[in-house]
Design a protein around this motif. Sequence first.
Motif: not given
Length: 477
Positions: A115-116, A231-236, A462-465
């Motif tokens: 991601r970086e 919101s720092n979640t894996s879904r937002h 979700i940051r990976d798609v």
Amino acid sequence: MRHTKVKDLLNSTTTLQEINAKGWVRTFRNNQFIALNDGSTINNIQCVVDFENTPDETLKRITTGAAVSVTGNLVESKGAGQKYEIQVNKLEILGDSDAEKFPMQPKKHSLEFLRENAHLRVRTNAFGAIMRVRSVLSFAVHSYFQQKGFVYVNTPIVTGADAEGAGEMFQVTSLPLDNLPKTEEGNIDYKKDFFGKHTNLTVSGQLEGETFAMALGQIYTFGPTFRAENSNTSRHLAEFWMIEPEVAFNDLNDNMDLAEDFIKYVVKYAVDNCGDDLKFLEGRLIEEEKSKPQTERSEMPLLEKLGFVMNNDFKRVSYTEAVDILRDSTPNKKKKFQYIINEWGADLQSEHERYLVEKHFKCPVILFDYPANIKAFYMRLNEDGKTVRAMDILFPGIGEIVGGSQREERFDVLVEKMKALGIDEEELWWYLDTRRFGSAVHSGFGLGFERLVLFVTGMTNIRDVIPFPRTPQNAEF
């Protein structure tokens, strides 16, 4: 010479003379074997370099990440696992490549590291596969709706309307922030702003989409939307893509039928057209889960899970029935849920949604008829006066993937709901016009595209798609 894609070379039915391929070096071993990839497929093609007749200076520049052009013959491979390889007669380095500084080395990298380096992560097998699947899913969205006779509508990105009523929107302004113009009352004078009023980036194209459905019958939007939710979640995500159909004369049951049929179509399209990429992602997921406790592992391999969605009817359950199930569930009674369900009217959380899908029903679930006070103002009020014709589709591993409703078509009821929630009628005068003139039953839903990609690829964040994720404190690249 025109180059041929790696995918086409690997799919060739015969050997070929004098072909050219261009791409990036994945690996270079023994000063002879290049694994070349051009992004057209997850599979590399092996290129065999005549190292005895290739200058040492050129061989030194063949490094991971280098862009090269190879010309030669496509011959049957002597190695296992591949049908063809290229016997290279001519090799050209197309650009500079600093082997020591190139971050994407042929080894396992953490997702956080990738991601970086989002500008380079697509050169890895995993992210190349994810982005090809994303592209195919995007095409499938348009294919489905176009085949069904829907009209594609581009709703505005800059808007003065808050469709959700949540207020978590990014403001758009051209006013000087260090010297804001003020009214006599001391408030910001938005009449001097670019649009002459307070405006934001859209959270949804639904309201504008409804106006077009009231003329064109069935429409869909597919574009970027924005939410300033910290919101720092894996879904937002703060920036994401939404698919939003609106259909005149459809009630809630029609809406559920459409959403289920649509999801099954796009998932099947990806399975039919992304076989190699999905097999790779399935293998990646299996390897990743080996380090997890048994209780946290997926119950089905990726392709089996996708097949399960395609081939089974979604279970339709009322909110009231779902609350009864959750209230009587073991994790609720033993207080294993973070949010305990005590009474009707609770706003269901992801843990509740996933319990219903993954533990209780063990299939995708459509919940409907939610309490009015936890849903948006535009949803049609039921005869009981306390629930609305809303629906959410819940998926394993994701929770809510679709949210929709039958829209409130009755002018007087809609106005009363807006008053109760403090929504300014003057701001939405144009929306109310659709209820004044030729109003009709109509329905629609929204599907977050990234959540669909998340499900189909088996990724967990979700940051990976999405190519370049936008999240709180992160707008790099």
